[in-house]
Design a protein around this motif. Sequence first.
Motif, mmCIF file in Angstrom:
data_model
loop_
_atom_site.group_PDB
_atom_site.id
_atom_site.type_symbol
_atom_site.label_atom_id
_atom_site.label_comp_id
_atom_site.label_asym_id
_atom_site.label_seq_id
_atom_site.Cartn_x
_atom_site.Cartn_y
_atom_site.Cartn_z
ATOM 1 N N LEU A 21 0.828 -1.202 0.000
ATOM 2 C CA LEU A 21 0.000 0.000 0.000
ATOM 3 C C LEU A 21 0.860 1.249 0.000
ATOM 4 C CD1 LEU A 21 -2.620 1.608 0.373
ATOM 5 C CD2 LEU A 21 -2.465 1.119 2.826
ATOM 6 N N ALA A 22 1.923 1.266 0.790
ATOM 7 C CA ALA A 22 2.800 2.435 0.837
ATOM 8 C C ALA A 22 3.409 2.715 -0.536
ATOM 9 C CB ALA A 22 3.899 2.222 1.873
ATOM 10 N N ARG A 23 3.785 1.676 -1.251
ATOM 11 C CA ARG A 23 4.305 1.877 -2.611
ATOM 12 C C ARG A 23 3.229 2.446 -3.524
ATOM 13 N NH1 ARG A 23 6.412 -3.298 -1.141
ATOM 14 N NH2 ARG A 23 8.630 -3.147 -0.645
ATOM 15 N N ASP A 24 2.003 1.958 -3.363
ATOM 16 C CA ASP A 24 0.897 2.479 -4.170
ATOM 17 C C ASP A 24 0.651 3.961 -3.864
ATOM 18 O OD1 ASP A 24 0.537 -0.013 -5.304
ATOM 19 O OD2 ASP A 24 -1.127 -0.578 -3.979
ATOM 20 N N ILE A 25 0.800 4.338 -2.590
ATOM 21 C CA ILE A 25 0.620 5.741 -2.204
ATOM 22 C C ILE A 25 1.632 6.619 -2.934
ATOM 23 C CG2 ILE A 25 0.831 7.371 -0.284
ATOM 24 C CD1 ILE A 25 -0.245 5.072 1.530
ATOM 25 N N LEU A 26 2.887 6.201 -2.934
ATOM 26 C CA LEU A 26 3.909 6.977 -3.620
ATOM 27 C C LEU A 26 3.671 7.002 -5.124
ATOM 28 C CD1 LEU A 26 7.221 5.989 -1.774
ATOM 29 C CD2 LEU A 26 5.643 7.864 -1.296
ATOM 30 N N ASN A 27 3.275 5.875 -5.682
ATOM 31 C CA ASN A 27 3.025 5.812 -7.127
ATOM 32 C C ASN A 27 1.845 6.676 -7.550
ATOM 33 O OD1 ASN A 27 5.160 4.046 -7.535
ATOM 34 N ND2 ASN A 27 3.891 2.213 -7.355
ATOM 35 N N SER A 28 0.939 6.942 -6.615
ATOM 36 C CA SER A 28 -0.218 7.783 -6.937
ATOM 37 C C SER A 28 0.107 9.272 -6.814
ATOM 38 C CB SER A 28 -1.389 7.440 -6.007
ATOM 39 O OG SER A 28 -1.139 7.894 -4.681
ATOM 40 N N GLY A 29 1.338 9.592 -6.428
ATOM 41 C CA GLY A 29 1.747 10.975 -6.313
ATOM 42 C C GLY A 29 1.437 11.610 -4.978
ATOM 43 N N LYS A 30 1.050 10.805 -3.998
ATOM 44 C CA LYS A 30 0.726 11.316 -2.664
ATOM 45 C C LYS A 30 1.894 11.069 -1.705
ATOM 46 C CE LYS A 30 -4.108 10.060 -3.572
ATOM 47 N NZ LYS A 30 -4.545 11.406 -3.947
ATOM 48 N N THR A 31 1.833 11.716 -0.549
ATOM 49 C CA THR A 31 2.869 11.554 0.468
ATOM 50 C C THR A 31 2.483 10.437 1.431
ATOM 51 O OG1 THR A 31 3.418 13.914 0.356
ATOM 52 C CG2 THR A 31 4.172 12.704 2.293
ATOM 53 N N PHE A 32 3.402 9.507 1.665
ATOM 54 C CA PHE A 32 3.184 8.425 2.619
ATOM 55 C C PHE A 32 3.790 8.808 3.952
ATOM 56 C CE2 PHE A 32 5.287 4.543 4.469
ATOM 57 C CZ PHE A 32 4.149 4.092 5.127
ATOM 58 N N CYS A 33 2.947 8.899 4.996
ATOM 59 C CA CYS A 33 3.390 9.183 6.356
ATOM 60 C C CYS A 33 2.761 8.152 7.281
ATOM 61 C CB CYS A 33 2.972 10.585 6.793
ATOM 62 S SG CYS A 33 3.812 11.928 5.940
#
Length: 374
Positions: free
Chosen positions: A288-300
């Motif tokens: 999921l964290a990788r998907d967050i980054l791939n979607s252009g969002k910030t993972f925190c």
Amino acid sequence: MTDSFTIRSIQAFCYRYPLATPVVTSFGRMLNRPAVFVRAVDEDGVEGWGEAWSNFPAPGAEHRARLVNEVLAPGLVGRKFDGPAQAFETLTKGTEVLALQCGEPGPFAQAISGIDLALWDLSARRQHLPLWQLLGGHSRRIKVYASGINPGGAAQTAEAALKRGHRALKLKVGFGAETDLANLAALRGIVGAGMLSADANQGWSAAQAIEMLPRLAEFDLRWLEEPLRADRPREEWRKLHAAAKMPIAAGENISSVDAFKDVLSEGVLGVVQPDIAKWGGLSACAGLARDILNSGKTFCPHYLGGGLGLLASAHLLAGIGGDGWLEVDANDNPLRDLFCGPVLNVREGTVELEQDPGLGIRPDLKSIEPYRTI
């Protein structure tokens, strides 16, 4: 050693540390700090450690510990798995009907997450790799921010956090406009041009949130967290996003693959914050964290608990990379400080993880025996 392992034992340990000053949110108070630590041991005697989210309700920690010890562990002991993800899938699928029957998908997900984190630590130790490296990381240095800053004494808490090495802050809001705005002004003065964010803890209606947005704009917030309840219609979140001058953050109370897919498919959230001890463990949240980054969002990674879950969250952020921050609670909690390893050593707003296998620490539970309840 091979990647596969046979589980010899799994045990949860429950602790409570009494607070002199309660942790306050817009929906309630924490009068003590609970922690449910989970130890997994394989047939070769290799240990792994994890933690299950257990903050609410007040007696919830003991319940999660008993779910691990009396319901989940007996179904895993003696079984061989190719890796943590296979065990996670076995537990999740095998308890779906039971969780539905008793109306407790949350507690089951949290207990399973604690086991999952322990098995990832175990797996990394078997492979003689630090967990952050097993997850694909190339740098062990991550950014952190001080969270959990209560409405009472906010300035003093913030100043103390900066003295400990923090350069980024998050304030709890939702206590009335006058209190919220005064605290934000004080913290903006303390942190200067550094990172400042605000967390409403699902405390506002859509109308209240939209009314507050123009007044929040002057503080140059890095994000506004959970201004609405997580279960409000997406249309309310879209309206909020359209009116906001700062990124909107959420994720700690999202607890399904489909729900995360929905928020990643639209532009409402700029910052996404899954909690690995609350839902999904590393088996679900690493991807999921990788998907967050791939979607252009910030993972925190979201986190509020003891040290083992915090340390695992740090390894996930280092393993996945990106430009996000790790949440580090600013309030007193030895159940965190004694077991979060290098996360305690903040320097110029960053921490550097160890290169030892797994989480990099072996917790000494004897040091907190007076706080044990199970």
